[in-house]
Design a protein around this motif. Sequence first.
Motif, PDB file in Angstrom:
ATOM      1  N   GLU A   2       0.811  -1.049  -0.103  1.00 27.66           N
ATOM      2  CA  GLU A   2      -0.290  -0.166   0.077  1.00 27.66           C
ATOM      3  C   GLU A   2       1.215   1.122  -0.030  1.00 27.66           C
ATOM      4  O   GLU A   2       1.552   1.029   0.384  1.00 27.66           O
ATOM      5  N   LEU A   3       0.819   2.329  -0.938  1.00 29.53           N
ATOM      6  CA  LEU A   3       1.140   3.821  -1.302  1.00 29.53           C
ATOM      7  C   LEU A   3       0.598   4.687  -0.648  1.00 29.53           C
ATOM      8  O   LEU A   3      -0.683   4.986  -1.384  1.00 29.53           O
ATOM      9  N   TYR A   4       1.470   5.518   0.818  1.00 33.04           N
ATOM     10  CA  TYR A   4       0.111   6.483   0.451  1.00 33.04           C
ATOM     11  C   TYR A   4       0.683   7.126  -0.697  1.00 33.04           C
ATOM     12  O   TYR A   4       1.966   7.704   0.318  1.00 33.04           O
ATOM     13  N   SER A   5      -0.328   8.188  -0.987  1.00 30.37           N
ATOM     14  CA  SER A   5       0.451   9.407  -1.989  1.00 30.37           C
ATOM     15  C   SER A   5      -0.139  10.056  -2.167  1.00 30.37           C
ATOM     16  O   SER A   5      -1.651  10.511  -1.959  1.00 30.37           O
ATOM     17  N   TYR A   6       0.138  10.985  -2.631  1.00 32.64           N
ATOM     18  CA  TYR A   6      -0.317  12.309  -3.228  1.00 32.64           C
ATOM     19  C   TYR A   6      -0.622  12.279  -4.875  1.00 32.64           C
ATOM     20  O   TYR A   6       0.873  12.465  -5.028  1.00 32.64           O
ATOM     21  N   PHE A   7      -1.379  12.973  -5.486  1.00 32.70           N
ATOM     22  CA  PHE A   7      -0.819  12.680  -6.874  1.00 32.70           C
ATOM     23  C   PHE A   7       0.549  14.072  -7.742  1.00 32.70           C
ATOM     24  O   PHE A   7       0.901  13.562  -8.485  1.00 32.70           O
ATOM     25  N   SER A  10       5.988  14.899  -5.609  1.00 32.11           N
ATOM     26  CA  SER A  10       7.038  14.676  -6.260  1.00 32.11           C
ATOM     27  C   SER A  10       7.774  13.270  -5.654  1.00 32.11           C
ATOM     28  O   SER A  10       8.117  12.693  -6.391  1.00 32.11           O
ATOM     29  N   ALA A  11       7.888  13.613  -4.569  1.00 33.27           N
ATOM     30  CA  ALA A  11       8.482  12.650  -3.281  1.00 33.27           C
ATOM     31  C   ALA A  11       7.843  11.115  -4.202  1.00 33.27           C
ATOM     32  O   ALA A  11       7.947   9.985  -4.072  1.00 33.27           O
ATOM     33  N   ALA A  12       6.416  11.111  -3.659  1.00 35.71           N
ATOM     34  CA  ALA A  12       5.205   9.467  -3.994  1.00 35.71           C
ATOM     35  C   ALA A  12       5.665   9.345  -5.951  1.00 35.71           C
ATOM     36  O   ALA A  12       5.521   7.987  -6.500  1.00 35.71           O
ATOM     37  N   TYR A  13       5.574  10.261  -6.636  1.00 39.38           N
ATOM     38  CA  TYR A  13       5.752  10.223  -8.052  1.00 39.38           C
ATOM     39  C   TYR A  13       7.265   9.476  -7.894  1.00 39.38           C
ATOM     40  O   TYR A  13       7.010   8.478  -8.662  1.00 39.38           O
ATOM     41  N   ARG A  14       8.227  10.044  -8.137  1.00 42.99           N
ATOM     42  CA  ARG A  14       9.214   8.748  -7.746  1.00 42.99           C
ATOM     43  C   ARG A  14       8.695   7.089  -7.407  1.00 42.99           C
ATOM     44  O   ARG A  14       9.772   6.587  -8.309  1.00 42.99           O
ATOM     45  N   VAL A  15       8.528   7.593  -6.347  1.00 45.58           N
ATOM     46  CA  VAL A  15       8.059   6.094  -5.547  1.00 45.58           C
ATOM     47  C   VAL A  15       7.387   4.814  -6.625  1.00 45.58           C
ATOM     48  O   VAL A  15       7.216   3.596  -6.542  1.00 45.58           O
ATOM     49  N   ARG A  16       6.229   6.004  -7.168  1.00 42.36           N
ATOM     50  CA  ARG A  16       5.501   4.943  -8.123  1.00 42.36           C
ATOM     51  C   ARG A  16       5.887   4.773  -9.077  1.00 42.36           C
ATOM     52  O   ARG A  16       5.688   3.241  -9.779  1.00 42.36           O
ATOM     53  N   ILE A  17       6.529   5.268  -9.883  1.00 42.46           N
ATOM     54  CA  ILE A  17       8.021   5.303 -10.851  1.00 42.46           C
ATOM     55  C   ILE A  17       8.686   3.983 -10.481  1.00 42.46           C
ATOM     56  O   ILE A  17       8.803   2.669 -11.415  1.00 42.46           O
ATOM     57  N   VAL A  31      -3.244  10.179   0.142  1.00 41.97           N
ATOM     58  CA  VAL A  31      -3.033  11.434   1.502  1.00 41.97           C
ATOM     59  C   VAL A  31      -3.149  12.947   0.052  1.00 41.97           C
ATOM     60  O   VAL A  31      -2.281  13.551   0.072  1.00 41.97           O
ATOM     61  N   HIS A  32      -4.523  13.630   0.802  1.00 38.90           N
ATOM     62  CA  HIS A  32      -4.769  14.713   0.332  1.00 38.90           C
ATOM     63  C   HIS A  32      -4.063  16.300   0.859  1.00 38.90           C
ATOM     64  O   HIS A  32      -4.172  15.908   2.429  1.00 38.90           O
ATOM     65  N   LEU A  33      -3.228  16.581   0.760  1.00 35.69           N
ATOM     66  CA  LEU A  33      -1.767  17.541   1.163  1.00 35.69           C
ATOM     67  C   LEU A  33      -2.644  18.802   1.144  1.00 35.69           C
ATOM     68  O   LEU A  33      -2.489  19.102   1.919  1.00 35.69           O
ATOM     69  N   LEU A  34      -3.807  19.108   0.643  1.00 35.88           N
ATOM     70  CA  LEU A  34      -4.344  20.251   0.473  1.00 35.88           C
ATOM     71  C   LEU A  34      -5.674  20.917   1.666  1.00 35.88           C
ATOM     72  O   LEU A  34      -5.823  21.030   2.679  1.00 35.88           O
ATOM     73  N   ARG A  35      -6.376  19.566   1.139  1.00 34.72           N
ATOM     74  CA  ARG A  35      -7.578  19.661   2.319  1.00 34.72           C
ATOM     75  C   ARG A  35      -7.887  18.949   3.278  1.00 34.72           C
ATOM     76  O   ARG A  35      -6.813  18.861   4.157  1.00 34.72           O
ATOM     77  N   ALA A 203       2.072   5.256 -15.544  1.00 39.80           N
ATOM     78  CA  ALA A 203       1.236   4.595 -14.913  1.00 39.80           C
ATOM     79  C   ALA A 203       1.507   5.600 -13.934  1.00 39.80           C
ATOM     80  O   ALA A 203       0.851   5.959 -12.936  1.00 39.80           O
ATOM     81  N   ALA A 204       2.527   6.269 -13.923  1.00 38.14           N
ATOM     82  CA  ALA A 204       3.169   7.116 -12.449  1.00 38.14           C
ATOM     83  C   ALA A 204       3.213   8.156 -12.764  1.00 38.14           C
ATOM     84  O   ALA A 204       2.508   9.455 -11.915  1.00 38.14           O
ATOM     85  N   HIS A 205       2.278   9.093 -13.862  1.00 39.92           N
ATOM     86  CA  HIS A 205       2.426  10.312 -13.897  1.00 39.92           C
ATOM     87  C   HIS A 205       1.078  10.726 -13.337  1.00 39.92           C
ATOM     88  O   HIS A 205      -0.365   9.846 -12.983  1.00 39.92           O
ATOM     89  N   PRO A 206       1.048  12.182 -12.804  1.00 44.68           N
ATOM     90  CA  PRO A 206       0.351  12.910 -11.638  1.00 44.68           C
ATOM     91  C   PRO A 206      -1.238  12.706 -12.398  1.00 44.68           C
ATOM     92  O   PRO A 206      -2.626  11.818 -11.505  1.00 44.68           O
ATOM     93  N   GLY A 207      -1.366  12.483 -13.647  1.00 49.66           N
ATOM     94  CA  GLY A 207      -2.359  12.699 -14.128  1.00 49.66           C
ATOM     95  C   GLY A 207      -3.727  11.581 -14.448  1.00 49.66           C
ATOM     96  O   GLY A 207      -4.275  11.317 -14.661  1.00 49.66           O
ATOM     97  N   ALA A 208      -2.291   9.880 -13.896  1.00 45.30           N
ATOM     98  CA  ALA A 208      -2.907   8.528 -13.740  1.00 45.30           C
ATOM     99  C   ALA A 208      -3.675   8.291 -12.939  1.00 45.30           C
ATOM    100  O   ALA A 208      -3.868   6.717 -12.973  1.00 45.30           O
ATOM    101  N   GLN A 209      -3.524   9.021 -11.411  1.00 41.46           N
ATOM    102  CA  GLN A 209      -3.410   8.454 -10.861  1.00 41.46           C
ATOM    103  C   GLN A 209      -4.924   8.426  -9.949  1.00 41.46           C
ATOM    104  O   GLN A 209      -6.281   9.526 -10.191  1.00 41.46           O
TER     105      GLN A 209
END
Length: 213
Positions: A2-7, A10-17, A31-35, A203-209
Amino acid sequence: MELYSYFRSSAAYRVRIALGLKGLDYHVIPVHLLRHGGEQLGDAYLSRNPEGLVPALDEGGRILTQSLAIMEYLDETHGPATLLPADALGRARVRALALHVACDIHPLNNLRVLRWLSRELKVEQSARDDWYRHWVELGFQSLEAQLQSPGTGLCCHGDAPGLADCCLVPQVYNARRYDVDLSAFPTIARIAAHCESLPAFLAAHPGAQPDAE
């Protein structure tokens, strides 16, 4: 996994790649960083990662934090090591390129720094954006120079994507968001364009999350 991620992280994007390059299945927990003032600062998430940052990777109840540590762990424990070269000099070069992005460029521009500039120092949006571009451009100048090396190929090191590319592509994505002129950094732009065409990066791109907005 399970990956706790925000689309857009940058750091989460790295790990998704990295997960994609390793061919590993995982489930994203957004995990929404603004809400709500930032879900990463809530007790539920802080109990998993006291830093209050994403990503965090849960593998069988074991929580890993810090993107570079997670990526090296994945490379060491799942299948043949592919994110770092086999030779010591190559590994040192790739780590240096990755750390240049993750430790020198990104920390000056991540969300909590930008929020501090706006909320505490009352910096205007235009000046905050200038701050972002200044540090990215300064970092890219030296990174571009480092990539003028025989070790550079289609990717940061050779022709296969690795740890450095996992860090570079998210930083280029954010640079574009802030209108950084990439024409001054042709090698960076070329490598990013190549990597962005590969399945793991797509697959890791923010728009694909699942939490993309």
